[in-house]
Design a protein around this motif. Structure first.
Motif, PDB file in Angstrom:
ATOM      1  N   VAL A  85       0.848  -1.202   0.000  1.00 15.77           N
ATOM      2  CA  VAL A  85       0.000   0.000   0.000  1.00 15.77           C
ATOM      3  C   VAL A  85       0.877   1.243   0.000  1.00 15.77           C
ATOM      4  O   VAL A  85       2.049   1.185   0.366  1.00 15.77           O
ATOM      5  CB  VAL A  85      -0.940   0.040   1.240  1.00 15.77           C
ATOM      6  N   GLY A 121      -2.670   4.312   2.389  1.00 14.86           N
ATOM      7  CA  GLY A 121      -3.255   3.008   2.680  1.00 14.86           C
ATOM      8  C   GLY A 121      -3.952   2.389   1.486  1.00 14.86           C
ATOM      9  O   GLY A 121      -4.712   1.430   1.627  1.00 14.86           O
ATOM     10  N   ARG A 171      -4.055   0.235  -2.002  1.00 19.37           N
ATOM     11  CA  ARG A 171      -3.319  -0.710  -2.838  1.00 19.37           C
ATOM     12  C   ARG A 171      -3.104  -0.013  -4.179  1.00 19.37           C
ATOM     13  O   ARG A 171      -4.021   0.639  -4.695  1.00 19.37           O
ATOM     14  CB  ARG A 171      -4.151  -1.982  -3.023  1.00 19.37           C
ATOM     15  N   CYS A 223      -1.195  -0.952  11.689  1.00 19.95           N
ATOM     16  CA  CYS A 223      -1.365   0.293  10.921  1.00 19.95           C
ATOM     17  C   CYS A 223      -0.878   1.492  11.735  1.00 19.95           C
ATOM     18  O   CYS A 223      -0.273   2.417  11.194  1.00 19.95           O
ATOM     19  CB  CYS A 223      -2.830   0.490  10.524  1.00 19.95           C
ATOM     20  N   LEU A 266      -0.013   4.396   9.203  1.00 24.65           N
ATOM     21  CA  LEU A 266      -0.909   4.374   8.041  1.00 24.65           C
ATOM     22  C   LEU A 266      -2.319   4.750   8.490  1.00 24.65           C
ATOM     23  O   LEU A 266      -2.723   4.425   9.616  1.00 24.65           O
ATOM     24  CB  LEU A 266      -0.915   2.977   7.416  1.00 24.65           C
ATOM     25  N   THR A 303      -6.566   1.990   5.607  1.00 27.44           N
ATOM     26  CA  THR A 303      -5.759   0.813   5.253  1.00 27.44           C
ATOM     27  C   THR A 303      -6.506  -0.475   5.618  1.00 27.44           C
ATOM     28  O   THR A 303      -6.392  -1.490   4.921  1.00 27.44           O
ATOM     29  CB  THR A 303      -4.405   0.855   6.009  1.00 27.44           C
ATOM     30  N   THR A 335      -8.664  -1.431   2.905  1.00 28.10           N
ATOM     31  CA  THR A 335      -7.873  -1.996   1.803  1.00 28.10           C
ATOM     32  C   THR A 335      -7.551  -3.462   2.089  1.00 28.10           C
ATOM     33  O   THR A 335      -7.645  -4.319   1.199  1.00 28.10           O
ATOM     34  CB  THR A 335      -6.559  -1.195   1.626  1.00 28.10           C
TER      35      THR A 335
END
Ligand SMILES: Cc1cc2nc3c(=O)[nH]c(=O)nc-3n(C[C@H](O)[C@H](O)[C@H](O)COP(=O)(O)OP(=O)(O)OC[C@H]3O[C@@H](n4cnc5c(N)ncnc54)[C@H](O)[C@@H]3O)c2cc1C
Length: 566
Positions: free
Chosen positions: A361, A365, A367, A445, A450, A454, A457
């Motif tokens: 990522v 966050g 992809r 995270c 992040l 995230t 994701t």
């Protein structure tokens, strides 16, 4: 299309040209490039090219030269490329002098690509499919690589590699093959042929670190067979047409600065060969020719001509500059390619030399890619993300589901390592603070700083893994492993710089050329500085192409070519 002088200078014809010398070379009378500069009403700044490396320094006067030496061939640079050229020229009947700024032979790493060799034959490894592999390499660079050079390399690399093996064997060295990613079908774009050769001996037994075996054997061979090596001599200016920094006539010599500050002139009756490595230590050259790799550079201030294994910046581009000052053009393809790697290559991968194939990522966050890509390509893509920052995330279940696991580097045929060994390696990275290992994804995270998005994701990634179809980035189903079992792992990727590739406009015989592709009489270059061999990014799809092609094969061929043609 009519071109103004300014158009010509600023590259409107699509080629990046060493401006002042290129123009000076067109002038009808013989002048030094410094004179041309002084007489011109346009300075580099008014020409819109304010880089100081483009302005030739005052020519070194004949009266300043303390000593002159002469041989058929003078090679400038004591790395793999310079030493291969020097020994090959000498074995082809030329007298040879090698001058190098370093105190001793220079090398790093040790992967040398060759299409075939007696080592491959002994190991039952077949010659690879040239068409498939080369097209892939050309496609990565948008078909800007010079195919004359690539196929000359392919057609001659077996002979050159066998010659290198002949050189090291009397000194106790031998060749082995490096392992290539396994389990990847030959038709897959990421397939890498087994063709990287490494040198080992009684002391250095691991692959990919034995280049010193070759360069030391070459230096001993050169001296044992009557050649001369002058270490700690920094090539400063070329002599062309009888004057330092001249822009017409034949290149006859290089003037080098010695340890005590005095100048010596080394005259090459047949040729002067530049082999001074890359230009990553010159910030202006990087800005002009390879700006995309600047964020990956460290330590650009201190010049160390002996620098070995180091991920930062290497050489100051002296050979490139000397060439530009006497009328050489820059290669056609700009920006230059660079060799980069990342954490994924060494620290965590289920295939050597492929990057992390779990979830990646960016700083938001998100992809951002199909993660199944060769490490260098995936890291080039990583540099395109905000601030060039990317993160890798996976779960404990990867240990069972993500293998087989390998060490890097490894020899061809080495078995995978056990899951226990892999776990130990993971734990070591956690212990030394490079990676995080957390009981929850929320905590991971947080540690990676992040955003909470995230987690969405990761949920989406897991959903696609369960479906067995990557509807977002179409990654191969075999690499779609959900991040399901705690503890969870993650780290921030860091893109490592290895070298910047290319430089002077060079034909397939390694003759340095002007902007019209005309060889400059008497001047050759080999190694990292050869123009238009690589383009875009060094792919690692054939490990060791720079050593194997530009240094070893072209060094070997250039020594012979000069002996036969000059
Ligand atoms: C960590 C690391 C690992 C690597 N591993 C590999 C690998 O396995 N395979 C591979 O293909 N590539 C590898 N590379 C890239 C590698 O640096 C080049 O392939 C290789 O060094 C190129 O050799 P060369 O002879 O062109 O230049 P260099 O090895 O850099 O040699 C240049 C020589 O010129 C001398 N010199 C410089 N300026 C002057 C001057 N003004 N006058 C006289 N002499 C001068 C230097 O002192 C040196 O002796 C690696 C790079 C790094 C950083």
């Amino acid at each position: 299309m009519s071109l103004t002088r300014r158009d010509f200078i600023t590259g409107a014809i699509g080629a990046s040209i060493g401006c002042v010398p290129a123009l000076a070379a067109c002038s009808p009378t013989s002048k030094t490039s410094a004179e041309s500069e002084t007489n011109s009403s346009e300075t580099a700044a008014t020409q819109g090219t304010s880089y100081s490396f483009e302005i030739p320094p005052q020519p070194i006067e004949e009266s300043e030269i303390a000593e002159t030496f002469e041989a058929d061939v003078v090679v400038v640079g004591g790395g793999t490329a310079g030493l291969c050229t020097a020994v090959s020229a000498q074995q082809s009947g030329c007298s040879v002098i090698l001058v190098s700024a370093s105190k001793a032979p220079v090398s790093r790493g040790g992967s040398n690509h060759a299409a075939y060799s007696r080592v491959m034959e002994e190991n039952g490894v077949p010659r690879y499919d040239v068409d498939r592999f080369f097209r892939k390499e050309f496609l990565v660079g948008g078909y800007t690589a010079d195919q004359r050079k690539w196929f000359r390399f392919y057609n001659n690399s077996e002979e050159a590699m066998n010659w290198a093996l002949d050189v090291i064997e009397p000194y106790g060295g031998r060749g082995i093959l490096e392992g290539s990613p396994e389990g990847i079908d030959e038709t897959d774009p990421m397939f890498t042929p087994v063709a990287s050769h490494c040198f080992v001996d009684d002391e250095i037994t691991s692959p990919s670190i034995g280049q010193s075996i070759l360069v030391n054997a070459l230096a001993k061979t050169l001296e044992n067979e009557g050649g001369s090596i002058y270490w700690q001599n920094i090539g400063r200016q070329l002599v062309r047409g009888g004057v330092a920094n001249g822009t017409e006539g034949r290149v006859e010599a290089v003037i080098a600065e010695r340890e005590d500050g005095s100048y010596a002139k080394y005259a090459g009756k047949k040729a002067v060969v530049l082999a001074t490595g890359d230009f990553s230590k010159d910030p202006e050259m990087m800005e002009k020719y390879c700006p995309w790799a600047i964020p990956t550079l460290v330590d650009v201030d201190v010049i160390d001509y002996d620098i070995g294994l180091f991920n930062g910046s290497l050489m100051p581009g002296d050979g490139h500059k000397m060439g530009l000052w006497i009328g050489a053009a820059w290669q056609k393809n700009v920006p230059n390619a660079a060799m980069i790697g990342g954490n994924g290559v060494n620290n965590f991968c289920n295939q050597p030399l492929l990057g992390h194939t779990g979830l990646m990522v960016n700083i938001r966050g998100e992809r951002y890619s199909n993660e199944f890509a060769c490490g260098a390509l995936s890291n080039r893509n990583a540099l395109m993300q905000t601030d060039g920052r990317t993160f890798m995330i996976w779960g404990q279940n990867y240990l069972e589901e993500g293998g087989p696991w390998y060490t890097y580097p490894r020899s061809h045929g080495d078995a995978p390592v056990s899951n226990e060994q892999t776990q130990e390696k993971w734990d070591k990275f956690v212990e030394n603070g490079a990676w995080f290992k957390c009981d929850t994804l929320e905590e991971l995270c947080e540690k990676l700083e992040l955003p909470k998005e995230t987690l969405d994701t990761i949920a989406r990634y897991n959903e696609l893994c369960e479906k067995g179809v990557d509807e977002d980035f179409h990654k191969d189903a075999q690499y779609m492993i959900p991040i399901k079992d705690a503890p969870y792992y993650g780290f921030e990727n860091s893109v490592r710089f290895l070298t910047v590739l290319g430089g002077l406009n060079t034909d397939q015989y390694m003759r340095v050329c002007n902007a019209k592709d005309e060889p400059i009489p008497g001047l050759y270059n080999v190694g990292t500085m050869v123009g238009d061999f690589f383009s875009s990014v060094y792919t690692f799809m054939a490990e060791g192409s720079n050593y194997g092609a530009c240094c070893l094969t072209f060094g070997y061929l250039t020594g012979k070519y000069i002996a036969e043609n000059e």
